[in-house]
Design a protein around this motif. Structure first.
Motif, PDB file in Angstrom:
ATOM      1  N   PHE A   1      33.344  45.210  41.980  1.00 48.82           N
ATOM      2  CA  PHE A   1      34.037  46.489  42.126  1.00 48.82           C
ATOM      3  C   PHE A   1      35.144  46.404  43.174  1.00 48.82           C
ATOM      4  O   PHE A   1      36.291  46.786  42.917  1.00 48.82           O
ATOM      5  CB  PHE A   1      33.033  47.593  42.491  1.00 48.82           C
ATOM      6  CG  PHE A   1      33.674  48.894  42.841  1.00 48.82           C
ATOM      7  CD1 PHE A   1      34.196  49.723  41.853  1.00 48.82           C
ATOM      8  CD2 PHE A   1      33.768  49.312  44.158  1.00 48.82           C
ATOM      9  CE1 PHE A   1      34.800  50.935  42.167  1.00 48.82           C
ATOM     10  CE2 PHE A   1      34.359  50.520  44.490  1.00 48.82           C
ATOM     11  CZ  PHE A   1      34.880  51.332  43.491  1.00 48.82           C
ATOM     12  N   PHE A   2      34.823  45.868  44.354  1.00 43.05           N
ATOM     13  CA  PHE A   2      35.829  45.771  45.413  1.00 43.05           C
ATOM     14  C   PHE A   2      36.920  44.752  45.069  1.00 43.05           C
ATOM     15  O   PHE A   2      38.081  44.945  45.439  1.00 43.05           O
ATOM     16  CB  PHE A   2      35.190  45.451  46.764  1.00 43.05           C
ATOM     17  CG  PHE A   2      34.527  46.633  47.407  1.00 43.05           C
ATOM     18  CD1 PHE A   2      35.220  47.814  47.621  1.00 43.05           C
ATOM     19  CD2 PHE A   2      33.198  46.582  47.793  1.00 43.05           C
ATOM     20  CE1 PHE A   2      34.621  48.915  48.204  1.00 43.05           C
ATOM     21  CE2 PHE A   2      32.581  47.675  48.378  1.00 43.05           C
ATOM     22  CZ  PHE A   2      33.294  48.846  48.580  1.00 43.05           C
ATOM     23  N   ARG A   3      36.564  43.688  44.353  1.00 45.33           N
ATOM     24  CA  ARG A   3      37.589  42.735  43.927  1.00 45.33           C
ATOM     25  C   ARG A   3      38.538  43.380  42.920  1.00 45.33           C
ATOM     26  O   ARG A   3      39.735  43.099  42.922  1.00 45.33           O
ATOM     27  CB  ARG A   3      36.948  41.488  43.291  1.00 45.33           C
ATOM     28  CG  ARG A   3      36.299  40.528  44.254  1.00 45.33           C
ATOM     29  CD  ARG A   3      37.162  40.029  45.369  1.00 45.33           C
ATOM     30  NE  ARG A   3      38.459  39.553  44.973  1.00 45.33           N
ATOM     31  CZ  ARG A   3      39.140  38.601  45.593  1.00 45.33           C
ATOM     32  NH1 ARG A   3      38.621  37.985  46.643  1.00 45.33           N
ATOM     33  NH2 ARG A   3      40.336  38.255  45.197  1.00 45.33           N
ATOM     34  N   ALA A   4      38.024  44.242  42.057  1.00 53.22           N
ATOM     35  CA  ALA A   4      38.886  44.955  41.103  1.00 53.22           C
ATOM     36  C   ALA A   4      39.827  45.897  41.864  1.00 53.22           C
ATOM     37  O   ALA A   4      41.012  45.996  41.536  1.00 53.22           O
ATOM     38  CB  ALA A   4      38.045  45.717  40.091  1.00 53.22           C
ATOM     39  N   LEU A   5      39.314  46.570  42.895  1.00 54.03           N
ATOM     40  CA  LEU A   5      40.176  47.419  43.729  1.00 54.03           C
ATOM     41  C   LEU A   5      41.225  46.584  44.457  1.00 54.03           C
ATOM     42  O   LEU A   5      42.378  47.007  44.594  1.00 54.03           O
ATOM     43  CB  LEU A   5      39.346  48.192  44.762  1.00 54.03           C
ATOM     44  CG  LEU A   5      38.574  49.403  44.280  1.00 54.03           C
ATOM     45  CD1 LEU A   5      37.793  50.013  45.446  1.00 54.03           C
ATOM     46  CD2 LEU A   5      39.488  50.433  43.655  1.00 54.03           C
ATOM     47  N   PHE A   6      40.820  45.427  44.933  1.00 55.68           N
ATOM     48  CA  PHE A   6      41.730  44.508  45.611  1.00 55.68           C
ATOM     49  C   PHE A   6      42.875  44.126  44.675  1.00 55.68           C
ATOM     50  O   PHE A   6      44.054  44.205  45.039  1.00 55.68           O
ATOM     51  CB  PHE A   6      40.931  43.263  46.034  1.00 55.68           C
ATOM     52  CG  PHE A   6      41.697  42.243  46.834  1.00 55.68           C
ATOM     53  CD1 PHE A   6      41.805  42.360  48.207  1.00 55.68           C
ATOM     54  CD2 PHE A   6      42.262  41.138  46.219  1.00 55.68           C
ATOM     55  CE1 PHE A   6      42.479  41.409  48.962  1.00 55.68           C
ATOM     56  CE2 PHE A   6      42.943  40.173  46.961  1.00 55.68           C
ATOM     57  CZ  PHE A   6      43.045  40.315  48.329  1.00 55.68           C
TER      58      PHE A   6
ATOM     59  N   GLY B   1      48.670  47.035  49.551  1.00 52.97           N
ATOM     60  CA  GLY B   1      47.725  47.891  48.849  1.00 52.97           C
ATOM     61  C   GLY B   1      46.384  47.218  48.608  1.00 52.97           C
ATOM     62  O   GLY B   1      45.398  47.872  48.281  1.00 52.97           O
ATOM     63  N   ARG B   2      46.338  45.904  48.793  1.00 52.63           N
ATOM     64  CA  ARG B   2      45.096  45.162  48.578  1.00 52.63           C
ATOM     65  C   ARG B   2      43.993  45.597  49.531  1.00 52.63           C
ATOM     66  O   ARG B   2      42.812  45.387  49.263  1.00 52.63           O
ATOM     67  CB  ARG B   2      45.350  43.666  48.703  1.00 52.63           C
ATOM     68  CG  ARG B   2      45.636  43.190  50.109  1.00 52.63           C
ATOM     69  CD  ARG B   2      46.068  41.723  50.119  1.00 52.63           C
ATOM     70  NE  ARG B   2      46.304  41.224  51.441  1.00 52.63           N
ATOM     71  CZ  ARG B   2      47.433  41.360  52.122  1.00 52.63           C
ATOM     72  NH1 ARG B   2      48.444  42.025  51.592  1.00 52.63           N
ATOM     73  NH2 ARG B   2      47.564  40.849  53.327  1.00 52.63           N
ATOM     74  N   MET B   3      44.378  46.196  50.646  1.00 57.24           N
ATOM     75  CA  MET B   3      43.401  46.582  51.665  1.00 57.24           C
ATOM     76  C   MET B   3      42.345  47.552  51.134  1.00 57.24           C
ATOM     77  O   MET B   3      41.242  47.590  51.662  1.00 57.24           O
ATOM     78  CB  MET B   3      44.094  47.189  52.885  1.00 57.24           C
ATOM     79  CG  MET B   3      45.087  46.283  53.549  1.00 57.24           C
ATOM     80  SD  MET B   3      44.352  44.707  54.020  1.00 57.24           S
ATOM     81  CE  MET B   3      45.742  43.888  54.725  1.00 57.24           C
ATOM     82  N   ILE B   4      42.674  48.297  50.069  1.00 57.49           N
ATOM     83  CA  ILE B   4      41.673  49.233  49.547  1.00 57.49           C
ATOM     84  C   ILE B   4      40.452  48.503  48.992  1.00 57.49           C
ATOM     85  O   ILE B   4      39.380  49.085  48.920  1.00 57.49           O
ATOM     86  CB  ILE B   4      42.257  50.187  48.470  1.00 57.49           C
ATOM     87  CG1 ILE B   4      42.707  49.428  47.223  1.00 57.49           C
ATOM     88  CG2 ILE B   4      43.360  51.050  49.029  1.00 57.49           C
ATOM     89  CD1 ILE B   4      43.096  50.318  46.051  1.00 57.49           C
ATOM     90  N   GLY B   5      40.601  47.256  48.629  1.00 53.55           N
ATOM     91  CA  GLY B   5      39.465  46.486  48.132  1.00 53.55           C
ATOM     92  C   GLY B   5      38.965  45.447  49.104  1.00 53.55           C
ATOM     93  O   GLY B   5      38.094  44.638  48.779  1.00 53.55           O
ATOM     94  N   GLY B   6      39.480  45.469  50.320  1.00 59.07           N
ATOM     95  CA  GLY B   6      39.135  44.455  51.306  1.00 59.07           C
ATOM     96  C   GLY B   6      37.678  44.410  51.719  1.00 59.07           C
ATOM     97  O   GLY B   6      37.232  43.442  52.324  1.00 59.07           O
ATOM     98  N   PHE B   7      36.921  45.423  51.335  1.00 60.96           N
ATOM     99  CA  PHE B   7      35.490  45.433  51.674  1.00 60.96           C
ATOM    100  C   PHE B   7      34.717  44.339  50.940  1.00 60.96           C
ATOM    101  O   PHE B   7      33.560  44.080  51.250  1.00 60.96           O
ATOM    102  CB  PHE B   7      34.870  46.798  51.382  1.00 60.96           C
ATOM    103  CG  PHE B   7      35.311  47.862  52.341  1.00 60.96           C
ATOM    104  CD1 PHE B   7      34.872  47.865  53.649  1.00 60.96           C
ATOM    105  CD2 PHE B   7      36.179  48.852  51.925  1.00 60.96           C
ATOM    106  CE1 PHE B   7      35.289  48.829  54.538  1.00 60.96           C
ATOM    107  CE2 PHE B   7      36.602  49.831  52.804  1.00 60.96           C
ATOM    108  CZ  PHE B   7      36.158  49.825  54.118  1.00 60.96           C
ATOM    109  N   PHE B   8      35.364  43.694  49.965  1.00 60.30           N
ATOM    110  CA  PHE B   8      34.672  42.607  49.271  1.00 60.30           C
ATOM    111  C   PHE B   8      34.245  41.528  50.257  1.00 60.30           C
ATOM    112  O   PHE B   8      33.243  40.852  50.046  1.00 60.30           O
ATOM    113  CB  PHE B   8      35.527  42.024  48.132  1.00 60.30           C
ATOM    114  CG  PHE B   8      36.528  40.990  48.553  1.00 60.30           C
ATOM    115  CD1 PHE B   8      36.170  39.661  48.683  1.00 60.30           C
ATOM    116  CD2 PHE B   8      37.840  41.349  48.812  1.00 60.30           C
ATOM    117  CE1 PHE B   8      37.099  38.705  49.067  1.00 60.30           C
ATOM    118  CE2 PHE B   8      38.775  40.405  49.186  1.00 60.30           C
ATOM    119  CZ  PHE B   8      38.400  39.076  49.321  1.00 60.30           C
TER     120      PHE B   8
END
Length: 151
Positions: free
Chosen positions: A103-108, A122-129
């Motif tokens: 999920f977080f990689r898809a957001l990334f 904008g990649r930061m939104i998925g950085g929780f991966f």
């Protein structure tokens, strides 16, 4: 002879590690390939030049997609392995964390390529991966190492 005892609910772990993660890699490839064509970046060049990026916005977007894809490839194989290993002891946690990683990689990917923020920020939104990936590593090491250190 070595025997592995696989938990009955290990199918979800396999579904994430050998299903969802490779599917996301395929999506990365499709997006990158499509943008390569639009950016007019010929093979074997991996990235568009700075000059091309200045004159063609699709070239910058291609570079972002290419970097997101490369970062995915740098992390996916070890994440698949750690998901499979952690799942031997903790299948629910491993499958859940693996799905969260996807999920977080898809957001990334989405943030990197489609957010319109400069330099792919904008990649930061998925950085929780990264946190989820670290949790999978830790869970796998804990699951394997725990029997070695029990007194």
């Amino acid at each position: 002879m070595v025997a592995f005892i696989v938990p009955g609910n290990y199918g979800a772990v396999i579904g994430v590690a050998l299903g969802a993660i490779p599917v996301l890699g395929f999506v990365h490839g499709i997006i990158t390939g499509t943008l390569r064509k639009e950016a007019k970046v010929p093979y074997p060049h991996s990235y568009a030049s700075m000059e091309l990026c200045k004159e063609n916005a699709k070239a910058e977007q291609f570079n972002c997609a290419q970097r997101a894809h490369t970062n995915f490839l740098e992390n996916s194989s070890q994440t698949m392995l750690f998901t499979l290993v952690a799942g031997l002891k903790y299948p629910e946690w491993a499958a859940g964390l693996g799905a969260l990683w996807v999920f977080f990689r898809a957001l990334f990917l989405y943030g990197y390529v489609y957010s319109g923020k400069p330099q792919g920020k904008g990649r930061m939104i998925g950085g929780f991966f990264w946190l989820v990936q670290g949790a999978l590593w830790g869970l796998s090491i804990y699951g394997v190492g725990r029997p070695l250190f029990s007194f």
